[in-house]
Design an enzyme around this catalytic site. Structure first.
Site, PDB file in Angstrom:
ATOM      1  CD  GLU A  86      -3.504   5.603   6.513  1.00  0.00           C
ATOM      2  OE1 GLU A  86      -3.315   5.580   5.282  1.00  0.00           O
ATOM      3  OE2 GLU A  86      -2.672   5.149   7.334  1.00  0.00           O
ATOM      4  CB  SER A 111       4.094  -1.776  12.418  1.00  0.00           C
ATOM      5  OG  SER A 111       3.683  -0.443  12.614  1.00  0.00           O
ATOM      6  N   GLY A 146       1.636   2.237  10.859  1.00  0.00           N
ATOM      7  CA  GLY A 146       2.582   3.330  10.655  1.00  0.00           C
ATOM      8  C   GLY A 146       3.611   3.473  11.760  1.00  0.00           C
ATOM      9  CG  ASN A 153      -1.828   1.169   1.330  1.00  0.00           C
ATOM     10  OD1 ASN A 153      -1.878   1.977   0.404  1.00  0.00           O
ATOM     11  ND2 ASN A 153      -2.554   1.278   2.425  1.00  0.00           N
ATOM     12  CE  LYS A 165      -0.589   3.245   4.770  1.00  0.00           C
ATOM     13  NZ  LYS A 165      -0.720   3.406   6.198  1.00  0.00           N
ATOM     14  CD  GLU A 219      -4.261  -2.429   7.031  1.00  0.00           C
ATOM     15  OE1 GLU A 219      -3.071  -2.521   6.747  1.00  0.00           O
ATOM     16  OE2 GLU A 219      -4.989  -1.511   6.628  1.00  0.00           O
ATOM     17  CG  HIS A 230      -6.437   1.960   4.603  1.00  0.00           C
ATOM     18  ND1 HIS A 230      -6.041   2.940   5.491  1.00  0.00           N
ATOM     19  CD2 HIS A 230      -5.424   1.053   4.571  1.00  0.00           C
ATOM     20  CE1 HIS A 230      -4.831   2.631   5.952  1.00  0.00           C
ATOM     21  NE2 HIS A 230      -4.442   1.495   5.405  1.00  0.00           N
TER      22      HIS A 230
HETATM   23  P1  PGA Z   1       2.024   0.347   7.788  1.00  0.00           P
HETATM   24  O1  PGA Z   1       0.628   0.580   7.071  1.00  0.00           O
HETATM   25  O2  PGA Z   1       2.646  -0.895   7.235  1.00  0.00           O
HETATM   26  O3  PGA Z   1       2.814   1.593   7.495  1.00  0.00           O
HETATM   27  O4  PGA Z   1       1.735   0.206   9.256  1.00  0.00           O
HETATM   28  C1  PGA Z   1      -0.220  -0.488   6.798  1.00  0.00           C
HETATM   29  C2  PGA Z   1      -1.515   0.025   6.210  1.00  0.00           C
HETATM   30  O5  PGA Z   1      -2.013   1.068   6.657  1.00  0.00           O
HETATM   31  O6  PGA Z   1      -2.057  -0.580   5.278  1.00  0.00           O
END
Ligand code: PGA
Length: 247
Positions: free
Chosen positions: A93, A209, A167, A6, A8, A161, A91
């Site tokens: 976000e 993460s 993150g 991803n 982003k 998640e 997601h």
């Molecule tokens: P991350 O994000 O690996 O940076 O924790 C995962 C995600 O939000 O899909």
């Protein structure tokens, strides 16, 4: 395993997008895992259209509308035309930006109607001692699955998640034992919609993460079918490290 990257809004220039794609192509030749890239929409158009490799593509989001007078929206049909395999829906976000369960369900239906597989992202914001997070995740899955046919449910990938683990660093990811419990729980919830053996066919990913330092441990014994990787997937060294750790 299914490894979904991803991007982003981390990747903001074309050269970097092309170089991450080249890396994914090289890695995909050496691994049995399925590598799926999730670039921004413009980079998707650029890369997916010419793709002849084993690498697959996912959109990060999709419009809740269908085609027509909807300025700024990208409909599921547009992604289907690019021959994508997957589209992420819900997601955290996007949910933080106001997306409701009802909207997520509608998006999943559009994606499925165009022959693509939704990657349904679910996960609690925090873990409470009373285990209320379990019913939170159950509701997130149920609000989408209750709107889908069994065939559509079977085509849906679930990405668990936990928002609190996104993150950060490997040390902050969900412990592997807790992940195993969560995978069992999600299979149980899915089993309520898909009785019989079908729930074991549902692909469940973990995100939050995932880094070279925790990928192998998270994968072993947890029953997970793959990962949704954010920040580490746009760092060539870390992404290579994750694929190696899983090989
Ligand atoms: P991350 O994000 O690996 O940076 O924790 C995962 C995600 O939000 O899909």
């Amino acid at each position: 395993m299914l490894i979904v990257s991803n991007w982003k809004a981390y990747v903001e220039d074309t050269e970097r997008a092309k170089s991450l794609y080249s890396l994914a192509k090289r890695l995909s030749k050496k691994t049995k895992h399925e590598i799926v890239l999730g670039p921004s929409a413009p980079h998707l158009g650029l890369l997916a259209l010419k793709n002849k490799s084993k690498v697959k593509f996912a959109a990060q989001d999709v419009s809740v509308t269908t085609g027509g007078a909807h300025t700024g929206e990208i409909s599921a049909q547009i992604f289907a035309d690019l021959d994508l395999s997957y589209v992420m829906v819900g997601h955290s976000e996007r949910r933080a930006a106001g997306e409701t369960d009802a909207v997520v369900a509608e998006k999943a239906r559009h994606v499925l109607a165009h022959g693509l597989s939704p990657i349904l992202c679910v996960g609690e914001r925090e873990r409470d001692e009373g285990a209320g997070y379990l019913s939170f995740v159950r509701n997130q899955i149920g609000s989408v699955f209750s709107k889908l046919s069994q065939k559509e449910q079977l085509a849906t990938v679930i990405a668990y998640e936990p928002v609190w683990a996104i993150g950060r660093t490997a040390a902050d990811a969900l412990p592997a034992r807790d992940l195993g419990e969560m995978v069992l729980y999600i299979r149980k919830v899915v089993g309520e919609y898909l009785p019989g053996k079908a729930p074991t066919r549902t692909k469940i990913l973990y995100g939050g993460s995932v880094e070279p330092g925790d990928a192998r441990e998270l994968a072993s014994g947890s029953g997970i079918d793959g990962f949704l990787v954010g920040h580490a997937s746009v760092d060539p060294t870390m992404f290579t490290g994750i694929i190696r750790a899983l090989s």
